[in-house]
Design a protein around this motif. Sequence first.
Motif, PDB file in Angstrom:
ATOM      1  N   ARG A 114       0.870  -1.180   0.000  1.00 52.97           N
ATOM      2  CA  ARG A 114       0.000   0.000   0.000  1.00 52.97           C
ATOM      3  C   ARG A 114       0.902   1.223   0.000  1.00 52.97           C
ATOM      4  NH1 ARG A 114      -4.035   2.127   4.044  1.00 52.97           N
ATOM      5  NH2 ARG A 114      -5.627   2.951   2.660  1.00 52.97           N
ATOM      6  N   VAL A 115       0.805   2.025  -1.059  1.00 52.29           N
ATOM      7  CA  VAL A 115       1.700   3.159  -1.262  1.00 52.29           C
ATOM      8  C   VAL A 115       0.944   4.460  -1.023  1.00 52.29           C
ATOM      9  CG1 VAL A 115       3.034   4.404  -3.009  1.00 52.29           C
ATOM     10  CG2 VAL A 115       3.153   1.915  -2.900  1.00 52.29           C
ATOM     11  N   LEU A 116       1.552   5.340  -0.244  1.00 47.38           N
ATOM     12  CA  LEU A 116       1.006   6.675  -0.030  1.00 47.38           C
ATOM     13  C   LEU A 116       1.729   7.644  -0.959  1.00 47.38           C
ATOM     14  CD1 LEU A 116      -0.743   8.719   1.598  1.00 47.38           C
ATOM     15  CD2 LEU A 116       1.208   8.915   3.182  1.00 47.38           C
ATOM     16  N   MET A 117       0.947   8.417  -1.718  1.00 50.20           N
ATOM     17  CA  MET A 117       1.503   9.506  -2.520  1.00 50.20           C
ATOM     18  C   MET A 117       0.769  10.782  -2.136  1.00 50.20           C
ATOM     19  SD  MET A 117       2.432   8.207  -6.333  1.00 50.20           S
ATOM     20  CE  MET A 117       3.334   9.739  -6.626  1.00 50.20           C
ATOM     21  N   CYS A 118       1.527  11.861  -2.040  1.00 52.09           N
ATOM     22  CA  CYS A 118       0.966  13.147  -1.649  1.00 52.09           C
ATOM     23  C   CYS A 118       1.317  14.207  -2.688  1.00 52.09           C
ATOM     24  CB  CYS A 118       1.520  13.588  -0.293  1.00 52.09           C
ATOM     25  SG  CYS A 118       1.171  12.443   1.050  1.00 52.09           S
ATOM     26  N   CYS A 119       0.437  15.189  -2.829  1.00 47.29           N
ATOM     27  CA  CYS A 119       0.743  16.329  -3.690  1.00 47.29           C
ATOM     28  C   CYS A 119       0.018  17.554  -3.148  1.00 47.29           C
ATOM     29  CB  CYS A 119       0.352  16.060  -5.142  1.00 47.29           C
ATOM     30  SG  CYS A 119      -1.410  15.925  -5.457  1.00 47.29           S
ATOM     31  N   GLU A 126      -7.580  10.000   0.171  1.00 47.68           N
ATOM     32  CA  GLU A 126      -8.050   9.702   1.523  1.00 47.68           C
ATOM     33  C   GLU A 126      -8.504  10.978   2.211  1.00 47.68           C
ATOM     34  OE1 GLU A 126      -6.568   6.950   5.027  1.00 47.68           O
ATOM     35  OE2 GLU A 126      -5.281   8.724   4.855  1.00 47.68           O
ATOM     36  N   ASN A 127      -7.657  12.002   2.160  1.00 49.05           N
ATOM     37  CA  ASN A 127      -8.005  13.253   2.822  1.00 49.05           C
ATOM     38  C   ASN A 127      -7.044  14.354   2.401  1.00 49.05           C
ATOM     39  OD1 ASN A 127      -5.683  12.505   4.204  1.00 49.05           O
ATOM     40  ND2 ASN A 127      -6.588  12.583   6.228  1.00 49.05           N
ATOM     41  N   GLU A 128      -7.268  15.536   2.942  1.00 45.57           N
ATOM     42  CA  GLU A 128      -6.376  16.671   2.762  1.00 45.57           C
ATOM     43  C   GLU A 128      -5.907  17.111   4.140  1.00 45.57           C
ATOM     44  OE1 GLU A 128      -8.713  19.568   0.642  1.00 45.57           O
ATOM     45  OE2 GLU A 128      -8.485  18.508  -1.266  1.00 45.57           O
ATOM     46  N   VAL A 129      -4.630  17.468   4.235  1.00 42.03           N
ATOM     47  CA  VAL A 129      -4.055  17.892   5.505  1.00 42.03           C
ATOM     48  C   VAL A 129      -3.277  19.184   5.292  1.00 42.03           C
ATOM     49  CG1 VAL A 129      -3.900  15.547   6.424  1.00 42.03           C
ATOM     50  CG2 VAL A 129      -1.960  16.512   5.177  1.00 42.03           C
ATOM     51  N   LEU A 130      -3.087  19.909   6.382  1.00 45.47           N
ATOM     52  CA  LEU A 130      -2.231  21.093   6.331  1.00 45.47           C
ATOM     53  C   LEU A 130      -0.798  20.683   6.627  1.00 45.47           C
ATOM     54  CD1 LEU A 130      -4.177  23.977   8.114  1.00 45.47           C
ATOM     55  CD2 LEU A 130      -3.370  23.918   5.745  1.00 45.47           C
ATOM     56  N   ASP A 131       0.113  21.156   5.795  1.00 43.27           N
ATOM     57  CA  ASP A 131       1.542  20.968   6.012  1.00 43.27           C
ATOM     58  C   ASP A 131       2.140  22.368   5.963  1.00 43.27           C
ATOM     59  OD1 ASP A 131       3.944  19.545   6.381  1.00 43.27           O
ATOM     60  OD2 ASP A 131       4.372  19.661   4.235  1.00 43.27           O
ATOM     61  N   GLY A 132       2.311  22.964   7.142  1.00 43.60           N
ATOM     62  CA  GLY A 132       2.679  24.379   7.189  1.00 43.60           C
ATOM     63  C   GLY A 132       1.503  25.185   6.666  1.00 43.60           C
ATOM     64  N   GLU A 133       1.724  25.942   5.608  1.00 45.08           N
ATOM     65  CA  GLU A 133       0.651  26.734   4.998  1.00 45.08           C
ATOM     66  C   GLU A 133       0.055  26.051   3.778  1.00 45.08           C
ATOM     67  OE1 GLU A 133       1.845  30.748   4.292  1.00 45.08           O
ATOM     68  OE2 GLU A 133       2.677  30.988   6.290  1.00 45.08           O
TER      69      GLU A 133
END
Length: 148
Positions: free
Chosen positions: A107-112, A131-138
């Motif tokens: 199971r691979v996680l990719m983020c953009c 899956e979802n959206e998260v805050l990474d800094g701004e």
Amino acid sequence: EWTASGGKIMPMSIRKCDYHHREAYLDSLEVKEEGGKLVPDSTYFCLDTEENAFVGAVNIRHRLNERLLHAGGHIGDGIRPSRRGRGLGTEMIGLALEKCREMGIRRVLMCCDKDNPASARTIQKNGGRLENEVLDGEDVVQRYWIDT
């Protein structure tokens, strides 16, 4: 070319060391042991052999730490600006997913970044499910999972 276009060189693994010093650069491409923010990883380059030109790269993190699970993922990738829009990123991710499967990553996680719809499309074309959206800094980061 990346800098001239106003972007940052991706994946980060190809810009973490000065490429003018060949041996040090090549040694920096793979992390062998976990430490600090780093996990073991492998970097692969996409080359146009007919034109003898660098086209892009993909970095595979062999496992996730807390930071990568939040907003980094298993795979980071980038295509030089003049070569985008030709399906190379989609193909490169597909090859990286094959490598992940060989490594036993099921199971691979990719983020953009949310403001990068082209990257999201390449992930989705390779089976990525948001899956979802998260805050990474701004930045708002989209997190996609892909079953290998």
